[in-house]
Design an enzyme around this catalytic site. Structure first.
Site, PDB file in Angstrom:
ATOM      1  N   CYS A 128       0.805  -1.230   0.000  1.00  0.00           N
ATOM      2  CA  CYS A 128       0.000   0.000   0.000  1.00  0.00           C
ATOM      3  C   CYS A 128       0.839   1.283   0.000  1.00  0.00           C
ATOM      4  O   CYS A 128       0.432   2.310  -0.554  1.00  0.00           O
ATOM      5  CB  CYS A 128      -0.965   0.007   1.178  1.00  0.00           C
ATOM      6  SG  CYS A 128      -0.319  -0.702   2.691  1.00  0.00           S
ATOM      7  N   HIS A 254      -2.702   6.429   3.959  1.00  0.00           N
ATOM      8  CA  HIS A 254      -1.253   6.550   4.133  1.00  0.00           C
ATOM      9  C   HIS A 254      -0.803   7.891   3.532  1.00  0.00           C
ATOM     10  O   HIS A 254      -1.256   8.269   2.443  1.00  0.00           O
ATOM     11  CB  HIS A 254      -0.519   5.441   3.382  1.00  0.00           C
ATOM     12  CG  HIS A 254      -0.625   4.087   4.023  1.00  0.00           C
ATOM     13  ND1 HIS A 254      -1.352   3.830   5.166  1.00  0.00           N
ATOM     14  CD2 HIS A 254      -0.070   2.896   3.657  1.00  0.00           C
ATOM     15  CE1 HIS A 254      -1.242   2.554   5.484  1.00  0.00           C
ATOM     16  NE2 HIS A 254      -0.471   1.961   4.578  1.00  0.00           N
TER      17      HIS A 254
HETATM   18  N1  LIG Z   1      -4.458  -3.452   4.539  1.00  0.00           N
HETATM   19  C1  LIG Z   1      -3.824  -2.854   3.523  1.00  0.00           C
HETATM   20  O1  LIG Z   1      -3.811  -1.608   3.398  1.00  0.00           O
HETATM   21  C2  LIG Z   1      -3.108  -3.697   2.495  1.00  0.00           C
HETATM   22  C3  LIG Z   1      -2.604  -3.069   1.344  1.00  0.00           C
HETATM   23  C4  LIG Z   1      -1.880  -3.813   0.400  1.00  0.00           C
HETATM   24  C5  LIG Z   1      -1.697  -5.166   0.623  1.00  0.00           C
HETATM   25  N2  LIG Z   1      -2.211  -5.756   1.749  1.00  0.00           N
HETATM   26  C6  LIG Z   1      -2.010  -7.212   1.912  1.00  0.00           C
HETATM   27  O2  LIG Z   1      -3.295  -7.813   1.772  1.00  0.00           O
HETATM   28  C7  LIG Z   1      -3.363  -8.989   2.579  1.00  0.00           C
HETATM   29  C8  LIG Z   1      -4.557  -8.870   3.531  1.00  0.00           C
HETATM   30  O3  LIG Z   1      -4.314  -7.790   4.405  1.00  0.00           O
HETATM   31  P1  LIG Z   1      -5.424  -7.155   5.354  1.00  0.00           P
HETATM   32  O4  LIG Z   1      -4.847  -5.866   5.784  1.00  0.00           O
HETATM   33  O5  LIG Z   1      -6.765  -7.186   4.723  1.00  0.00           O
HETATM   34  O6  LIG Z   1      -5.366  -8.170   6.606  1.00  0.00           O
HETATM   35  P2  LIG Z   1      -6.531  -8.569   7.630  1.00  0.00           P
HETATM   36  O7  LIG Z   1      -7.485  -7.461   7.826  1.00  0.00           O
HETATM   37  O8  LIG Z   1      -5.798  -9.102   8.800  1.00  0.00           O
HETATM   38  O9  LIG Z   1      -7.274  -9.762   6.864  1.00  0.00           O
HETATM   39  C9  LIG Z   1      -6.645 -11.006   6.609  1.00  0.00           C
HETATM   40  C10 LIG Z   1      -7.644 -11.905   5.911  1.00  0.00           C
HETATM   41  O10 LIG Z   1      -7.005 -13.161   5.644  1.00  0.00           O
HETATM   42  C11 LIG Z   1      -7.813 -14.210   6.224  1.00  0.00           C
HETATM   43  N3  LIG Z   1      -7.002 -15.347   6.633  1.00  0.00           N
HETATM   44  C12 LIG Z   1      -6.080 -15.405   7.629  1.00  0.00           C
HETATM   45  N4  LIG Z   1      -5.583 -16.665   7.732  1.00  0.00           N
HETATM   46  C13 LIG Z   1      -6.221 -17.398   6.775  1.00  0.00           C
HETATM   47  C14 LIG Z   1      -6.180 -18.772   6.395  1.00  0.00           C
HETATM   48  N5  LIG Z   1      -5.360 -19.639   7.007  1.00  0.00           N
HETATM   49  N6  LIG Z   1      -6.986 -19.184   5.393  1.00  0.00           N
HETATM   50  C15 LIG Z   1      -7.811 -18.321   4.757  1.00  0.00           C
HETATM   51  N7  LIG Z   1      -7.911 -17.019   5.085  1.00  0.00           N
HETATM   52  C16 LIG Z   1      -7.114 -16.558   6.081  1.00  0.00           C
HETATM   53  C17 LIG Z   1      -8.474 -13.544   7.420  1.00  0.00           C
HETATM   54  O11 LIG Z   1      -9.587 -14.298   7.845  1.00  0.00           O
HETATM   55  P3  LIG Z   1     -10.192 -14.092   9.346  1.00  0.00           P
HETATM   56  O12 LIG Z   1     -10.977 -12.794   9.314  1.00  0.00           O
HETATM   57  O13 LIG Z   1     -11.048 -15.282   9.512  1.00  0.00           O
HETATM   58  O14 LIG Z   1      -9.026 -14.017  10.273  1.00  0.00           O
HETATM   59  C18 LIG Z   1      -8.865 -12.219   6.783  1.00  0.00           C
HETATM   60  O15 LIG Z   1      -9.990 -12.385   5.954  1.00  0.00           O
HETATM   61  C19 LIG Z   1      -2.012  -9.094   3.315  1.00  0.00           C
HETATM   62  O16 LIG Z   1      -1.139  -9.929   2.595  1.00  0.00           O
HETATM   63  C20 LIG Z   1      -1.512  -7.652   3.270  1.00  0.00           C
HETATM   64  O17 LIG Z   1      -0.096  -7.566   3.354  1.00  0.00           O
HETATM   65  C21 LIG Z   1      -2.918  -5.055   2.676  1.00  0.00           C
END
Ligand SMILES: NC(=O)c1ccc[n+]([C@@H]2O[C@H](COP(=O)([O-])OP(=O)(O)OC[C@H]3O[C@@H](n4cnc5c(N)ncnc54)[C@H](OP(=O)(O)O)[C@@H]3O)[C@@H](O)[C@H]2O)c1
Length: 350
Positions: A128, A254
């Site tokens: 991001c 950000h």
């Molecule tokens: N947030 C940002 O601004 C952003 C920007 C760019 C990239 N990213 C990337 O996008 C990805 C998600 O980030 P996020 O910020 O959305 O994180 P998050 O809010 O913590 O969400 C993580 C998601 O992954 C699921 N998950 C975790 N363990 C799993 C498993 N074993 N099997 C299937 N699903 C699973 C979680 O399910 P539960 O709800 O059931 O735990 C949740 O739906 C990460 O790789 C992050 O680095 C994020």
């Protein structure tokens, strides 16, 4: 004709935003399959006037899907993204699991759509913070030839995921009526209330560490990603990038303070003209500037306070704010999917 789409991580902050962006942009979805961890099995995800029930990942989960949007931690994507490709789906991975693999295109549609042509089933979407920066750097590089970029980030907690948003909320409530204690350094020493995600309190504080440290060079993972991803997307492998990433108590959005040094002189007026017509960029002219609260929920990369850097020749100073869940994640992912469709590339090459 519509497409059969899977979202892995549909309950997370990025995954939830993907669901909204697919709806808003009327992406042609015939079937939506939502996956999350076992914690969320059975949870109902609203979509298209109805709901979709969340499942756990299992053998055959991706059978019959055209597209899988991976919005899960890198450890999960590392295992399941190749399985989705093997099942015949094109994967757009939002995690860092494959971004640094030379064979995997790392795409920002405004900048390097052409890289989509070489995909082998998997396309990575950048971090991001990188996504807030590169839409502004690209037109400046084209016009002036970037020599060095110095970036300090002010990153919101939603960039760390849903647990970090909850941690900020909880600490803010707990600290609200304790301003006298907040004025004492000892308050930040452990044990403090409810810190699980971050190493220090995030409410009423700033933390000069985003993600873990990578090794001996003193960089954090977030800083390392910003260097490597910026070079890969701009196709400038030697570009000098000097990042300092800081976490701040902001929910969404950000921001970056940037010094961009160029080979050829670009006046602030010329830079504003260039940025004013750059795809995906919203210019705030003169002394106006965006803040996270101005940009949360919007699509563009907002840039303002474009001025000459008083400390160097041929250098500009500017300020960027961008919604890390929209352009920084979900929007970029859906734009990649749209670009694949436009080019008839939504299929795994044999
Ligand atoms: N947030 C940002 O601004 C952003 C920007 C760019 C990239 N990213 C990337 O996008 C990805 C998600 O980030 P996020 O910020 O959305 O994180 P998050 O809010 O913590 O969400 C993580 C998601 O992954 C699921 N998950 C975790 N363990 C799993 C498993 N074993 N099997 C299937 N699903 C699973 C979680 O399910 P539960 O709800 O059931 O735990 C949740 O739906 C990460 O790789 C992050 O680095 C994020």
């Amino acid at each position: 004709m519509g497409y059969r789409v899977g979202i892995v991580g549909a309950t997370g902050v990025a995954g939830s935003e993907i669901v909204r962006v697919l709806e808003e942009r009327a992406f042609a979805v015939d079937e939506l399959r939502a996956f999350a961890s076992p914690r969320s099995e059975g949870r109902q995800i609203p979509f298209g006037g109805s709901t979709v029930q969340c499942r756990v990942l299992s053998d055959g989960a991706f059978d019959g899907l055209d597209l899988v949007l991976m919005e899960a931690p890198a450890e999960v994507a590392g295992v399941w993204a190749p399985r989705a490709v093997a099942a015949g789906a094109v994967v757009i991975d939002n995690s860092s699991a494959f971004r640094y693999d030379e064979a995997v295109p790392l795409v920002v549609p405004e900048i390097n759509n052409q890289d989509l042509a070489r995909h082998r089933g998997m396309i990575a979407s950048p971090n991001c913070t990188t996504l807030a920066l590169v839409p502004v750097l690209k037109p400046l590089d084209d016009a002036g030839g970037l020599r060095r970029v110095v970036v300090t980030s002010y990153q919101s907690v939603s960039g760390t995921g849903h647990a970090a948003v909850a941690e900020l909320e909880q600490q803010t409530r707990a600290f609200m009526d304790r301003t006298e204690q907040l004025a004492r350094a000892a308050f930040a020493q452990p044990p403090f209330d409810g810190a699980v995600v971050y190493p220090k309190p995030i409410a009423f504080n700033v933390i000069p560490q985003a993600d873990d440290f990578t090794g001996d060079d003193g960089l954090t993972k977030e800083e390392w990603k910003l260097i490597v991803e910026t070079r890969k997307i701009l196709n400038r492998p030697e570009l000098s990038v000097s990042p300092f990433c800081v976490r701040v108590p902001v929910v969404v959005g950000h921001s970056l303070a940037v010094i961009a040094e160029t080979e050829r002189t670009l006046s602030p007026a010329a830079a504003e003209e260039i940025l004013g017509s750059a795809p995906g960029v919203t210019l705030w002219t003169g002394q106006t500037y965006p803040t996270p609260l101005d940009v949360a929920g919007t699509d563009g990369t907002h840039v303002g306070r474009v001025r000459k850097d008083p400390g160097a020749d041929k250098a500009l100073a500017l300020w960027i704010s961008s919604d890390n869940l929209r352009k920084g994640a979900a929007l970029n992912n859906v734009q990649i999917a749209e670009a694949l469709l436009e080019r008839d590339l939504l299929r795994v090459p044999h």
